[in-house]
Design an enzyme around this catalytic site. Structure first.
Site, mmCIF file in Angstrom:
data_model
loop_
_atom_site.group_PDB
_atom_site.id
_atom_site.type_symbol
_atom_site.label_atom_id
_atom_site.label_comp_id
_atom_site.label_asym_id
_atom_site.label_seq_id
_atom_site.Cartn_x
_atom_site.Cartn_y
_atom_site.Cartn_z
ATOM 1 N N CYS A 278 27.939 29.188 19.296
ATOM 2 C CA CYS A 278 28.307 29.459 20.696
ATOM 3 C C CYS A 278 27.502 28.520 21.612
ATOM 4 O O CYS A 278 26.279 28.433 21.494
ATOM 5 C CB CYS A 278 28.034 30.913 21.054
ATOM 6 S SG CYS A 278 28.867 32.062 19.949
ATOM 7 N N SER B 229 26.747 44.053 17.269
ATOM 8 C CA SER B 229 27.495 43.157 18.158
ATOM 9 C C SER B 229 28.045 41.970 17.373
ATOM 10 O O SER B 229 27.345 41.384 16.548
ATOM 11 C CB SER B 229 26.547 42.658 19.253
ATOM 12 O OG SER B 229 27.203 41.713 20.047
ATOM 13 N N CYS C 298 24.247 29.506 23.712
ATOM 14 C CA CYS C 298 23.226 30.299 23.016
ATOM 15 C C CYS C 298 22.137 29.424 22.390
ATOM 16 O O CYS C 298 22.429 28.443 21.705
ATOM 17 C CB CYS C 298 23.929 31.125 21.946
ATOM 18 S SG CYS C 298 22.807 32.036 20.894
ATOM 19 N N GLY D 69 21.570 35.625 15.149
ATOM 20 C CA GLY D 69 22.534 35.742 14.059
ATOM 21 C C GLY D 69 23.746 36.584 14.386
ATOM 22 O O GLY D 69 23.793 37.317 15.372
ATOM 23 N N GLU D 70 24.756 36.413 13.526
ATOM 24 C CA GLU D 70 25.988 37.206 13.621
ATOM 25 C C GLU D 70 25.888 38.283 12.532
ATOM 26 O O GLU D 70 26.028 37.995 11.341
ATOM 27 C CB GLU D 70 27.189 36.270 13.398
ATOM 28 C CG GLU D 70 28.502 36.933 13.036
ATOM 29 C CD GLU D 70 28.979 37.966 14.056
ATOM 30 O OE1 GLU D 70 29.155 37.631 15.224
ATOM 31 O OE2 GLU D 70 29.167 39.140 13.659
ATOM 32 N N GLU E 192 12.926 36.865 15.292
ATOM 33 C CA GLU E 192 12.581 37.159 16.687
ATOM 34 C C GLU E 192 13.271 38.455 17.065
ATOM 35 O O GLU E 192 14.437 38.670 16.735
ATOM 36 C CB GLU E 192 13.037 36.022 17.616
ATOM 37 C CG GLU E 192 12.307 34.728 17.334
ATOM 38 C CD GLU E 192 12.435 33.702 18.447
ATOM 39 O OE1 GLU E 192 12.922 34.046 19.544
ATOM 40 O OE2 GLU E 192 12.044 32.553 18.206
ATOM 41 N N CYS F 181 16.152 45.066 20.102
ATOM 42 C CA CYS F 181 17.202 44.102 19.766
ATOM 43 C C CYS F 181 16.739 43.376 18.492
ATOM 44 O O CYS F 181 15.726 42.679 18.513
ATOM 45 C CB CYS F 181 17.361 43.142 20.938
ATOM 46 S SG CYS F 181 18.575 41.873 20.670
ATOM 47 N N SER G 3 31.607 40.233 21.722
ATOM 48 C CA SER G 3 31.200 39.248 22.698
ATOM 49 C C SER G 3 32.439 38.440 23.061
ATOM 50 O O SER G 3 32.850 37.561 22.324
ATOM 51 C CB SER G 3 30.175 38.361 21.984
ATOM 52 O OG SER G 3 29.173 37.992 22.804
ATOM 53 N N ASN H 150 21.782 33.245 30.722
ATOM 54 C CA ASN H 150 20.367 32.879 30.659
ATOM 55 C C ASN H 150 20.279 31.484 30.052
ATOM 56 O O ASN H 150 20.583 31.324 28.864
ATOM 57 C CB ASN H 150 19.607 33.876 29.771
ATOM 58 C CG ASN H 150 19.649 35.274 30.358
ATOM 59 O OD1 ASN H 150 19.234 35.499 31.487
ATOM 60 N ND2 ASN H 150 20.174 36.225 29.596
ATOM 61 N N CYS I 91 21.849 30.806 13.377
ATOM 62 C CA CYS I 91 23.218 31.338 13.386
ATOM 63 C C CYS I 91 24.186 30.175 13.205
ATOM 64 O O CYS I 91 23.956 29.073 13.709
ATOM 65 C CB CYS I 91 23.499 32.044 14.710
ATOM 66 S SG CYS I 91 25.122 32.822 14.761
ATOM 67 N N CYS J 22 19.037 37.664 26.566
ATOM 68 C CA CYS J 22 20.214 37.460 25.744
ATOM 69 C C CYS J 22 20.526 35.983 25.598
ATOM 70 O O CYS J 22 20.576 35.258 26.589
ATOM 71 C CB CYS J 22 21.409 38.098 26.452
ATOM 72 S SG CYS J 22 21.845 39.619 25.744
HETATM 73 S S1 SF4 Z 1 25.784 34.246 20.652
HETATM 74 FE FE1 SF4 Z 1 25.382 35.379 18.747
HETATM 75 S S2 SF4 Z 1 27.001 34.659 17.365
HETATM 76 FE FE2 SF4 Z 1 26.930 33.164 19.057
HETATM 77 S S3 SF4 Z 1 25.542 31.545 18.285
HETATM 78 FE FE3 SF4 Z 1 24.296 33.043 19.454
HETATM 79 S S4 SF4 Z 1 23.508 34.451 17.895
HETATM 80 FE FE4 SF4 Z 1 25.231 33.360 16.996
#
Ligand code: SF4
Length: 316
Positions: free
Chosen positions: A84, A159, A87, A127-128, A56, A73, A187, A263, A80, A306
């Site tokens: 978090c 990021s 998210c 993802g990270e 995505e 983006c 973040s 969000n 991921c 986001c």
């Molecule tokens: S904010 Fe970024 S690092 Fe954290 S779970 Fe979502 S995608 Fe992964």
């Protein structure tokens, strides 16, 4: 040269692909962009990969001084593992890393299939990115290639939630000629470890002090280069005291603070913050002398904002 730089990056091969206006065979037949557009022109698009999974990506229109610019983006993983709490992507877990070709395919689809000239790239999708540097570093090299996408490294931002080893590797790249203005966003999302641990599992392993030390070692060539991001969640991290505390924490770094109104993800325990509470938090933070920007909320209706990316159906 970096240890991992260029390991799977054959710039000559990629140049042939730019000339043919196509992308490598590993993703060539499977790129079917399907898009969702919101009222502001934010476009979320999916690419179906060979194994049926999806990436995505989001194209964000930004009003510039003289003309409209477009930020892409990109995702670096499907899902991921960072977990978090705020998210949507975290709800999927990590399904797999994306390859370099699959990352570049997102730029290719935006630029060619969707016809949007991309000015900036942010690795802030699913993802990270620092968990997948073997693919991300060659992708940055390709995106910055003057014979290809030619996106200046100062217009590329990676990021992270705070992977210290990854920050060190990216810092090594940012000391290399041609990449010296590569930006890093971190973040932070909390004013202290106690709150951070409640919403970000990584915070149990990496303290905010350790993270700050890693950020302080990141090479910077002007006041930019590093940016803190703060997802503002009602009742969690949005009080006046929190605003003062996070600014105090950031003082030694001297970087900007980007406030991102939360969000809501699927089944979110929190609502989005009100305009009044966002404005109050920003005002209190600014009063401390901190440079603060409020991220305009784009794409919330299209689940493209986001923290809202990810198809949890794939988890099943
Ligand atoms: S904010 Fe970024 S690092 Fe954290 S779970 Fe979502 S995608 Fe992964």
């Amino acid at each position: 040269m970096l240890g991992i730089q260029s390991k799977n990056c054959d710039i000559q091969k990629w140049r042939a692909f730019y000339r043919n206006n196509s992308i490598p065979e590993s993703v060539e037949t499977s790129v079917i962009p399907s898009t969702v557009v919101d009222d502001y022109g934010t476009k979320k698009f999916l690419l179906t990969l060979n194994d049926g999974l999806e990436t995505e990506s989001v194209i964000l229109p930004i009003e510039g001084y003289k003309k409209k610019r477009h930020t892409l983006c990109v995702s670096s993983q499907v899902g991921c593992a960072m977990g978090c709490d705020f998210c949507q992507t975290a709800q999927m877990g990590l399904l797999r890393n994306l390859t370099t070709a699959e990352i570049i395919a997102q730029w290719h689809a935006a630029n060619h299939a969707l016809g949007t000239k991309i000015d900036n790239i942010v690795f802030m999708g699913m993802g990270e990115p620092l968990e997948n540097l073997d693919a991300v570093i060659p992708a940055i090299e390709i995106l910055a290639d003057n014979n290809g996408p030619a996106i200046a490294s100062s217009r590329i931002c990676v990021s992270t939630v705070g992977r210290i080893e990854g920050i060190k590797l990216l810092a090594a790249m940012a000391r290399t000629d041609g990449y010296k203005r590569l930006s890093l966003a971190f973040s932070i999302n909390a004013p202290n470890d106690e709150i951070r641990k409640k919403i970000m599992p990584l915070a149990k392993a990496v303290s905010m002090k350790q993270l700050r030390n890693a950020i302080l070692a990141y090479p910077r060539h002007d006041v930019g280069g590093v940016l803190a991001e703060y997802v503002l969640i009602p009742g969690v991290n949005d009080s006046d005291e929190h605003a003062v505390e996070i600014c105090e924490y950031l003082k030694p770094i001297g970087c900007g603070l980007n406030i991102i109104p939360y969000n809501p993800r699927d089944n979110s325990p929190w609502p989005a913050p009100t305009e009044t509470s966002v404005n109050r938090f920003v005002a209190v933070a600014k009063n401390t002398g901190q440079f603060v920007r409020r991220r305009i909320t784009l794409g919330r209706d299209a689940m493209a904002a986001c923290g809202q990316l990810g198809n949890t159906e794939h988890k099943k």
